[in-house]
Design a protein around this motif. Structure first.
Motif, PDB file in Angstrom:
ATOM      1  N   ASP A 138       0.835  -1.215   0.000  1.00  0.00           N
ATOM      2  CA  ASP A 138       0.000   0.000   0.000  1.00  0.00           C
ATOM      3  C   ASP A 138       0.865   1.260   0.000  1.00  0.00           C
ATOM      4  OD1 ASP A 138      -2.230  -1.538   0.044  1.00  0.00           O
ATOM      5  OD2 ASP A 138      -2.684  -1.251   2.169  1.00  0.00           O
ATOM      6  N   ALA A 139       1.945   1.227   0.787  1.00  0.00           N
ATOM      7  CA  ALA A 139       2.824   2.405   0.873  1.00  0.00           C
ATOM      8  C   ALA A 139       3.487   2.663  -0.479  1.00  0.00           C
ATOM      9  CB  ALA A 139       3.882   2.197   1.954  1.00  0.00           C
ATOM     10  N   ILE A 140       3.847   1.592  -1.180  1.00  0.00           N
ATOM     11  CA  ILE A 140       4.452   1.748  -2.514  1.00  0.00           C
ATOM     12  C   ILE A 140       3.418   2.360  -3.471  1.00  0.00           C
ATOM     13  CG2 ILE A 140       5.350   0.496  -4.517  1.00  0.00           C
ATOM     14  CD1 ILE A 140       6.753  -1.414  -2.557  1.00  0.00           C
ATOM     15  N   GLN A 141       2.183   1.891  -3.364  1.00  0.00           N
ATOM     16  CA  GLN A 141       1.135   2.433  -4.244  1.00  0.00           C
ATOM     17  C   GLN A 141       0.900   3.925  -3.974  1.00  0.00           C
ATOM     18  OE1 GLN A 141      -2.449   0.157  -4.588  1.00  0.00           O
ATOM     19  NE2 GLN A 141      -1.380  -1.782  -4.490  1.00  0.00           N
ATOM     20  N   ARG A 142       0.869   4.273  -2.699  1.00  0.00           N
ATOM     21  CA  ARG A 142       0.673   5.699  -2.366  1.00  0.00           C
ATOM     22  C   ARG A 142       1.841   6.532  -2.895  1.00  0.00           C
ATOM     23  NH1 ARG A 142      -0.736   3.574   2.774  1.00  0.00           N
ATOM     24  NH2 ARG A 142       1.252   4.260   3.656  1.00  0.00           N
ATOM     25  N   SER A 143       3.059   6.006  -2.713  1.00  0.00           N
ATOM     26  CA  SER A 143       4.253   6.719  -3.206  1.00  0.00           C
ATOM     27  C   SER A 143       4.170   6.910  -4.708  1.00  0.00           C
ATOM     28  CB  SER A 143       5.527   5.930  -2.908  1.00  0.00           C
ATOM     29  OG  SER A 143       5.645   5.653  -1.548  1.00  0.00           O
ATOM     30  N   ALA A 144       3.793   5.833  -5.413  1.00  0.00           N
ATOM     31  CA  ALA A 144       3.765   5.878  -6.877  1.00  0.00           C
ATOM     32  C   ALA A 144       2.795   6.953  -7.378  1.00  0.00           C
ATOM     33  CB  ALA A 144       3.372   4.510  -7.438  1.00  0.00           C
ATOM     34  N   LYS A 145       1.646   7.050  -6.720  1.00  0.00           N
ATOM     35  CA  LYS A 145       0.667   8.056  -7.152  1.00  0.00           C
ATOM     36  C   LYS A 145       1.220   9.463  -6.921  1.00  0.00           C
ATOM     37  CE  LYS A 145      -3.100   5.070  -5.736  1.00  0.00           C
ATOM     38  NZ  LYS A 145      -4.196   4.910  -4.790  1.00  0.00           N
ATOM     39  N   ARG A 146       1.888   9.653  -5.779  1.00  0.00           N
ATOM     40  CA  ARG A 146       2.454  10.983  -5.484  1.00  0.00           C
ATOM     41  C   ARG A 146       3.605  11.318  -6.424  1.00  0.00           C
ATOM     42  NH1 ARG A 146       3.678  11.428   0.793  1.00  0.00           N
ATOM     43  NH2 ARG A 146       4.339  13.510   0.114  1.00  0.00           N
ATOM     44  N   ILE A 147       4.414  10.292  -6.758  1.00  0.00           N
ATOM     45  CA  ILE A 147       5.549  10.534  -7.662  1.00  0.00           C
ATOM     46  C   ILE A 147       5.041  10.886  -9.064  1.00  0.00           C
ATOM     47  CG2 ILE A 147       7.479   9.389  -8.857  1.00  0.00           C
ATOM     48  CD1 ILE A 147       8.078   7.964  -6.161  1.00  0.00           C
TER      49      ILE A 147
ATOM     50  N   GLN B 208      12.992  14.821  -4.432  1.00  0.00           N
ATOM     51  CA  GLN B 208      11.585  14.954  -4.035  1.00  0.00           C
ATOM     52  C   GLN B 208      10.920  13.565  -3.968  1.00  0.00           C
ATOM     53  OE1 GLN B 208       9.563  17.589  -6.749  1.00  0.00           O
ATOM     54  NE2 GLN B 208       7.624  17.347  -5.660  1.00  0.00           N
ATOM     55  N   CYS B 209      11.213  12.724  -4.961  1.00  0.00           N
ATOM     56  CA  CYS B 209      10.631  11.373  -4.987  1.00  0.00           C
ATOM     57  C   CYS B 209      11.165  10.553  -3.818  1.00  0.00           C
ATOM     58  CB  CYS B 209      10.968  10.672  -6.303  1.00  0.00           C
ATOM     59  SG  CYS B 209      10.228  11.496  -7.715  1.00  0.00           S
ATOM     60  N   ASP B 210      12.423  10.728  -3.505  1.00  0.00           N
ATOM     61  CA  ASP B 210      13.030  10.037  -2.370  1.00  0.00           C
ATOM     62  C   ASP B 210      12.294  10.405  -1.073  1.00  0.00           C
ATOM     63  OD1 ASP B 210      14.817   8.583  -0.866  1.00  0.00           O
ATOM     64  OD2 ASP B 210      16.285  10.188  -0.747  1.00  0.00           O
TER      65      ASP B 210
END
Ligand code: FDP
Ligand code: ZN
Length: 280
Positions: A6-15, A43-45
């Protein structure tokens, strides 16, 4: 693991959002309104770090953008290495880029790898998650939807040879040429994520980034790039080697160690093994 996913999915959407709205050419300079902007990869980091900080199961993270690992939750069990924005220089020319994640249990190292994942930011955003199987997801109307399982065929048609040709060993060049002579087609964008993704989705082929005279240990980083993709390729029915042995049997001494690497279907990897066992 679901929370990590889930955290990866949230990150991907924000990136994806950060890539879309980022002002071009203002990196670490003042923008028109006078504020200093961060480089996109930094920023992505930060986005990924922020999302993993919310997950108690994540013990330690290590980013390609940072020299040292960072402990987040002493009681967590997962160690996650990630490349927040691989191929970031390709954003300027509007080619696809990606994020790569290696998920380890109990400590970093290929022997501890339990899952891996990557996200491709292209015309569409896709995510590939490998655990026992390799599954493809597509970002649609704000959510990642499962599309299908990915399996490699025994033999493909694509050849993606990395590294500066001028510095290739003669036997490596001969091997690359042997595939072209057999009808393989060149596919190389310079982004590891889309290049390996293309081979996976088109059934197979070979991606190589060899050791060269100027870089005997190759360019791609073991923890952030090589191990995660080796895991994906093996779980999809392909192979991933350093020329002779499995990449996932390699150790590492420093977080940023690199390795020559070859990812492909069985037929192409058999040729790499043959050539490298006689020469390398
Ligand atoms: P980049 O340096 O642009 O981030 O991460 C390394 C990488 O990109 C990979 O994505 C890519 O496969 C490789 O470098 C390309 O290297 P070459 O330009 O030497 O082919
Ligand atoms: Zn990278």
């Amino acid at each position: 693991m679901n929370q990590v996913f889930d955290a990866i999915q949230r990150s991907a959407k924000r990136i994806k959002n950060a890539i879309d709205i980022k002002d071009i050419g203002y990196s670490q300079q003042e923008n028109s309104s006078g504020e200093t902007q961060l480089q996109l990869d930094i920023q992505c980091d930060m986005i990924i770090e922020e999302e993993f900080s919310k997950v108690a199961a994540v013990h330690t993270i290590s980013s390609e953008e940072k020299e040292h690992a960072e402990e987040l939750h002493a009681d967590g069990k997962y160690f996650i290495s990630y490349d927040p924005l691989d191929g970031s220089s390709l954003v300027d020319v509007n080619l696809s880029v990606g994020s790569i994640f290696g998920i380890y249990e109990g400590g970093f190292g290929a022997e501890n790898m339990v899952a891996s994942c990557y996200v491709v930011y292209g015309p569409r955003v896709e995510m590939v998650f490998a655990q026992n199987k390799v599954k493809l997801y597509l970002l649609q109307a704000g959510d990642f939807e499962y599309v299908k399982e990915i399996r490699l065929t025994e033999k493909g048609k694509l050849n993606a040879p990395g590294g500066t040709q001028q510095n290739w060993e003669p036997y490596h060049k001969e091997m690359v040429d042997s595939f072209f002579k057999e009808g393989y087609r060149l596919r190389y964008s310079g982004g590891m994520v889309p290049d390996l993704h293309q081979i996976l989705l088109k059934g197979g082929g070979l991606f190589s980034y060899p050791g060269t005279s100027d870089k005997p240990e190759g360019k791609l980083r073991r923890l952030f790039e090589v191990f995660p993709f080796a895991f994906v390729y093996e779980k999809a029915g392909g192979e991933a080697i350093d020329g002779k042995g499995r990449l996932l049997e390699l150790g590492y001494r420093h977080l940023h160690d690199t390795s020559p690497c070859f990812f492909g279907s069985k037929y192409e990897i058999a040729r790499v093994k043959e050539v490298y066992s006689q020469n390398g």
